[in-house]
Design an enzyme around this catalytic site. Structure first.
Site, PDB file in Angstrom:
ATOM      1  CG  ASP A 132      40.962  36.260  30.572  1.00  0.00           C
ATOM      2  OD1 ASP A 132      41.997  36.518  31.127  1.00  0.00           O
ATOM      3  OD2 ASP A 132      40.849  36.875  29.426  1.00  0.00           O
ATOM      4  CB  SER A 133      40.944  40.332  32.361  1.00  0.00           C
ATOM      5  OG  SER A 133      41.293  40.202  31.235  1.00  0.00           O
ATOM      6  CB  CYS A 188      43.531  35.779  33.672  1.00  0.00           C
ATOM      7  SG  CYS A 188      44.038  37.484  34.084  1.00  0.00           S
ATOM      8  CD  GLU A 205      38.888  41.935  25.872  1.00  0.00           C
ATOM      9  OE1 GLU A 205      37.642  42.322  25.615  1.00  0.00           O
ATOM     10  OE2 GLU A 205      39.450  40.973  26.289  1.00  0.00           O
ATOM     11  CB  CYS A 222      48.964  38.058  28.138  1.00  0.00           C
ATOM     12  SG  CYS A 222      47.306  38.820  28.054  1.00  0.00           S
ATOM     13  CG  HIS A 226      43.594  39.160  26.082  1.00  0.00           C
ATOM     14  ND1 HIS A 226      43.410  38.826  27.386  1.00  0.00           N
ATOM     15  CD2 HIS A 226      42.617  39.879  25.358  1.00  0.00           C
ATOM     16  CE1 HIS A 226      42.564  39.431  27.493  1.00  0.00           C
ATOM     17  NE2 HIS A 226      41.773  39.890  26.560  1.00  0.00           N
TER      18      HIS A 226
HETATM   19  N1  DGL Z   1      44.185  37.975  29.610  1.00  0.00           N
HETATM   20  C1  DGL Z   1      44.965  38.235  30.738  1.00  0.00           C
HETATM   21  C2  DGL Z   1      46.215  37.824  31.275  1.00  0.00           C
HETATM   22  O1  DGL Z   1      46.440  36.619  30.794  1.00  0.00           O
HETATM   23  C3  DGL Z   1      44.987  39.594  31.247  1.00  0.00           C
HETATM   24  C4  DGL Z   1      44.708  40.698  30.206  1.00  0.00           C
HETATM   25  C5  DGL Z   1      44.279  42.255  30.759  1.00  0.00           C
HETATM   26  O2  DGL Z   1      42.899  42.289  31.421  1.00  0.00           O
HETATM   27  O3  DGL Z   1      45.117  42.971  30.901  1.00  0.00           O
HETATM   28  O4  DGL Z   1      47.217  38.406  31.796  1.00  0.00           O
END
Ligand code: DGL
Length: 278
Positions: free
Chosen positions: A19-20, A82, A161, A193, A195
């Protein structure tokens, strides 16, 4: 000549997840619950998060590096945890993949269609995910009557984050993003997402009680289990699974949020230089 490993050896290799940043830990959490015998190697690109505000070309370049890195660790399967990468880079990843790869869009779309009664489905995600329109494409290809309402929520990722998981600020931001979406009559909302499940309680408070919230992490882990079983790649050893976490920048914040999310401290977090992924 590179000889493919026999299934017997492959089976006991780890699953790779990337993931990012730390959002993909929501998928790891589900993988640990649903596949307790599997070892996992995770990469969170904390030096370059967020991906969601970057161009598709840049995200594709990062995705290729991370796929190569995980493959070099000898993983048997890769989960692209991600939504942003799954939206814009799957084709590129599949070009270089030497192991099976799963993104998060199809599992999330499937879960949403099973949950929705009125076929009005909301999606929240990063700017890149919403602009790519992949969820929309997949949902309408599965059921042409589906009407999709999407909304980019770019502030959620930095808030998560930073660990602002139960802050009033996050609640206020959620209200601003989600209230207009509620007017569209959706009965299902995809957390598009990885997150976002971390702030699911705040999102739950903001949306109507009648709206089903779909966390694609749960569905993705289910799909990983199904695919590993179909390919006879489920780990059958009695050994205790190992979890290794790599990040590309300071691990402290990552460890802090991960501890809260997974309910235990992470022992194996290593910071590595991105040059190792090239
Ligand atoms: N968690 C990631 C997603 O599912 C990306 C969040 C990001 O890096 O902007 O899109």
């Amino acid at each position: 000549m590179i000889r493919p490993l026999p299934n017997k050896d492959l089976k006991n290799k780890p699953i790779g997840v990337f993931d990012s940043g730390l959002g993909g830990l929501t998928v790891v959490n589900q993988l640990i619950r649903q596949l307790p015998r599997e070892s996992i190697i995770y990469f969170g690109d904390t030096a370059r998060v967020p991906y969601g505000s970057k161009s598709p070309d840049t995200v594709r370049k990062f995705a290729v590096q991370l796929t190569r890195f995980l493959q070099a660790q000898g993983v048997k399967f890769i989960v692209v945890a991600c939504n942003t990468v799954s939206s814009v880079a799957m084709e590129k990843i599949l070009e270089i993949a030497t192991v099976p790869v799963l993104g998060v869009i199809e599992p999330g779309a499937n879960a949403a269609l099973s949950a929705s009664h009125n076929r009005r489905i909301g999606i929240i995600g990063t700017t890149a995910t919403v602009s790519a329109g992949k969820y929309q494409e997949v949902l309408t290809s599965m059921d042409a009557d589906t009407v999709v309402f999407s909304r980019a929520c770019p502030l959620f990722v930095p808030l998560v984050e930073e660990g602002w998981i139960d802050s009033e600020v996050t609640e206020m931001v959620a209200r601003i993003y989600l209230e207009p979406l509620m007017k569209s009559g959706i009965d299902t909302l995809i957390l598009g997402c990885t997150h976002y499940p971390i702030i699911k309680d705040i999102i739950r408070k903001t949306v109507d009680l009648s709206v089903t919230i779909v966390d694609s992490a749960i569905q993705t882990a289910r799909e990983v289990r199904r695919l590993l079983s179909d390919k006879q790649l489920l780990n059958d050893s009695e050994k205790t699974p190992e979890y290794r976490y790599y990040v590309s920048d300071f691990p402290q914040k990552f460890e802090e949020v991960a501890r809260r999310l997974l309910g235990q401290p992470l022992e194996n977090v290593r910071r590595i230089s991105l040059d190792d992924c090239l």
